[in-house]
Motif scaffolding. Structure first.
Motif, short mmCIF file in Angstrom:
data_model
loop_
_atom_site.label_atom_id
_atom_site.label_comp_id
_atom_site.label_asym_id
_atom_site.label_seq_id
_atom_site.Cartn_x
_atom_site.Cartn_y
_atom_site.Cartn_z
N UNK A 169 35.09 39.02 54.14
CA UNK A 169 34.05 39.59 53.32
C UNK A 169 33.94 40.96 53.58
N UNK A 170 34.45 41.58 54.79
CA UNK A 170 34.65 42.98 55.31
C UNK A 170 36.00 43.60 54.96
N UNK A 221 37.28 42.67 35.77
CA UNK A 221 37.42 41.11 35.94
C UNK A 221 37.60 40.74 37.24
N UNK A 222 37.08 41.12 38.15
CA UNK A 222 37.41 41.15 39.55
C UNK A 222 36.62 39.39 39.94
N UNK A 223 37.16 39.08 41.30
CA UNK A 223 36.69 37.76 41.81
C UNK A 223 36.61 38.11 43.16
N UNK A 224 35.85 37.28 43.88
CA UNK A 224 35.65 37.36 45.30
C UNK A 224 36.07 35.82 45.95
N UNK A 260 25.67 47.55 45.15
CA UNK A 260 25.27 46.05 44.78
C UNK A 260 26.54 45.26 44.47
N UNK A 261 27.50 46.00 44.67
CA UNK A 261 29.04 45.02 44.43
C UNK A 261 29.50 44.72 45.74
N UNK A 262 30.29 43.48 46.02
CA UNK A 262 30.82 43.20 46.91
C UNK A 262 31.98 44.00 47.62
#
Length: 511
Positions: A78-79, A119-122, A94-96
């Motif tokens: 996450x970091x 079109x990003x994903x986490x 507000x975005x990852x």
């Protein structure tokens, strides 16, 4: 930091294998991961990002006209490894901080498989943009055999994700290529060149902001990034032991901002056989090759007359290009070393063919439309310099809507002070010419007043391209046909710090 040169052997990038079949075609699962990797003999292991445990990621090999499917799986933490500027578009608070989408640079694919920046994903497939995001990408490979490359393309953090390590090569092969009798097997090697800087402990260094700092903004995007070491295939200043014979090298400039003007210290020539979109018509014999970020070069080096020599691949391109600081000959002036130290294992039957390809030129008279598009330098709300395409930002209304199947000429009018490598997704184009013009007159009147004759592209640019160098004070004309898909695609500067800071625009192919 003083690091010894040419003490680590060049890694040969592994080729990734499919995990199985899906809908009758090869299916790949490629994981984006954080791990540690040794980048230089004198460093401890460095934390990097990569794919399938490799930095750079493994090479994907595909055959022309054979569809493959790839699932890109985000297993990143996450970091972020690097400082994220939340003041630039797409990277707001507000975005990852960690998100990605993979773009196959030069790939002829449908919009939903192109790696659209939004079109990003986490990790765990929290996705956005349902019209553009999918878990499994289709790569039909309906294009000429060539060297492409894939890299992260998430809006606002492309520069950071690529710098962390999310990039790799993609090779399309054509069965007809074997009749050319080029060097192959272990004598065909991909060289992915990137520049990096390091902290004393061997960790990646990327600046938190420009000097002097931007008041009230930290971290802040920087206008360019130039590392003080050069890596090839994930090693700092490596060496390669070669036989006294011909080798084929597929060269990818995967750097954020750095141009490379490459030469051999032996003063021998390169035989360039291809560029971004595949083979040239005939080899170009050349002693120096300029490669902008995003560009690829397919070339042959003949070591047969250099037994026992150590030959350095050097770089002489100023940064920023072309009016920036000269290279430090002790650092970024070196790329890698070839040691002609191995015995010839077998007779070299490979050749450098006189004829490689047939390229049918597109004609400006067949263009449905000619567009004038400016490359301009502006100032953002924090007083930072940033570059724009046609004086517009990413979220401004779409103004370029070519018809599917139509031909257009784009005139790139560079009003800025450096060269911008302009990349257009989906299409391959041909360079028509470059011509100097009066920048001040254009700024006053909006009219192009040329100051010299139009000049044809260099011999090694007279093939199919997807990235073109638009030089300052020049208009650069390119011509392309918008096929085979309709839909939404980006075009942008491939200096990653520029595209992250608004030098990117969408265009839409309509029917």
């Amino acid at each position: 930091m003083n690091l010894s040169k040419f003490v680590d052997e060049l890694p040969i990038i592994p080729i990734v294998k499919p995990v199985g079949r899906m809908d009758g075609v090869s299916y790949y699962q490629i994981r984006l991961q954080q791990f540690k990797q040794k980048l230089h003999r004198d460093f401890p292991e460095t934390t990097v990002w990569g794919l399938e445990g490799n930095y750079p990621g493994p090479t994907i090999e595909a055959h022309r006209n054979q569809l493959i499917k790839v699932q890109w799986i985000n297993e990143l933490p996450k970091r972020h490894l690097l400082p994220v500027d939340t003041t630039i578009h797409g990277a707001e608070p507000n975005k990852p901080r960690v998100r990605t989408v993979i773009h196959l640079h030069g790939g002829v694919v449908q919009p939903e498989s192109d790696g659209y920046p939004d079109a990003w994903f986490t990790n765990g497939y929290k996705i956005v943009g349902p019209d553009f995001t999918r878990k499994i990408y289709d790569y039909p490979n309906m294009q000429r055999s060539t060297t492409l490359w894939y890299h992260s393309h998430a809006i606002g953090i492309t520069r950071l994700n690529v710098y962390a390590g999310l990039a790799g090569a993609y090779v399309i092969r054509d069965p007809e290529e074997k009749y050319l009798n080029l060097p192959k097997g272990k004598y065909e090697i991909t060289l992915l060149i990137q520049d990096r800087s390091f902290n004393e402990d061997g960790s990646l260094y990327y600046p938190c902001g420009p000097e002097p700092p931007v008041p009230g903004v930290c971290p802040s995007v920087v206008p360019d990034f130039f590392g003080d070491t050069i890596l090839v295939n994930g090693k700092v200043w490596p060496y390669l032991d070669v036989e006294p014979r011909k080798y084929r090298f597929r060269v990818v400039n995967g750097s954020n901002s750095r141009f490379y003007s490459i030469r051999l210290s032996s003063n021998q020539p390169f035989y360039q056989i291809g560029t971004d979109g595949g083979f040239l018509e005939s080899p170009v014999v050349i002693n120096e090759i300029l490669i902008a970020p995003g560009e690829r070069v397919d070339m042959i080096i003949d070591f047969s007359e250099h037994i026992g020599e150590n030959i350095v691949l050097t770089n002489n391109a100023p940064s920023p290009y072309p009016r920036g600081n000269p290279v430090d000959v002790d650092t970024e002036g070196n790329i890698m070393q070839f040691r002609v130290s191995k015995n010839l294992s077998c007779y070299d039957y490979s050749i450098i063919p006189f004829k490689l390809n047939t390229i049918i030129p597109l004609q400006a008279r067949d263009a449905r439309l000619e567009r004038n598009l400016t490359l301009v330098r502006e100032t953002d709300r924090y007083g930072r310099a940033f570059l724009l395409l046609d004086d517009k930002r990413w979220d401004d209304p779409i103004t370029i809507k070519p018809l599917l199947g139509s031909i257009e000429v784009w005139t790139l009018i560079n009003l800025a002070n450096s060269t911008h490598p302009i990349h257009i997704h989906l299409v391959n184009f041909q360079i028509l010419d470059r011509q100097p013009f009066d920048v001040d007159y254009y700024n006053e009147t909006g009219e192009i007043k040329t100051t010299g004759p139009a000049v044809l592209p260099d011999l090694n640019e007279r093939g199919w391209k997807d990235t073109v160098r638009a030089n300052p004070g020049e208009i650069t004309r390119i011509i392309m046909r918008f096929v085979p898909y309709s839909g939404l695609y980006p075009w942008h500067c491939h200096i990653l710090e520029h595209e992250d800071h608004e030098m990117m625009r969408p265009y839409e192919i309509i029917t």
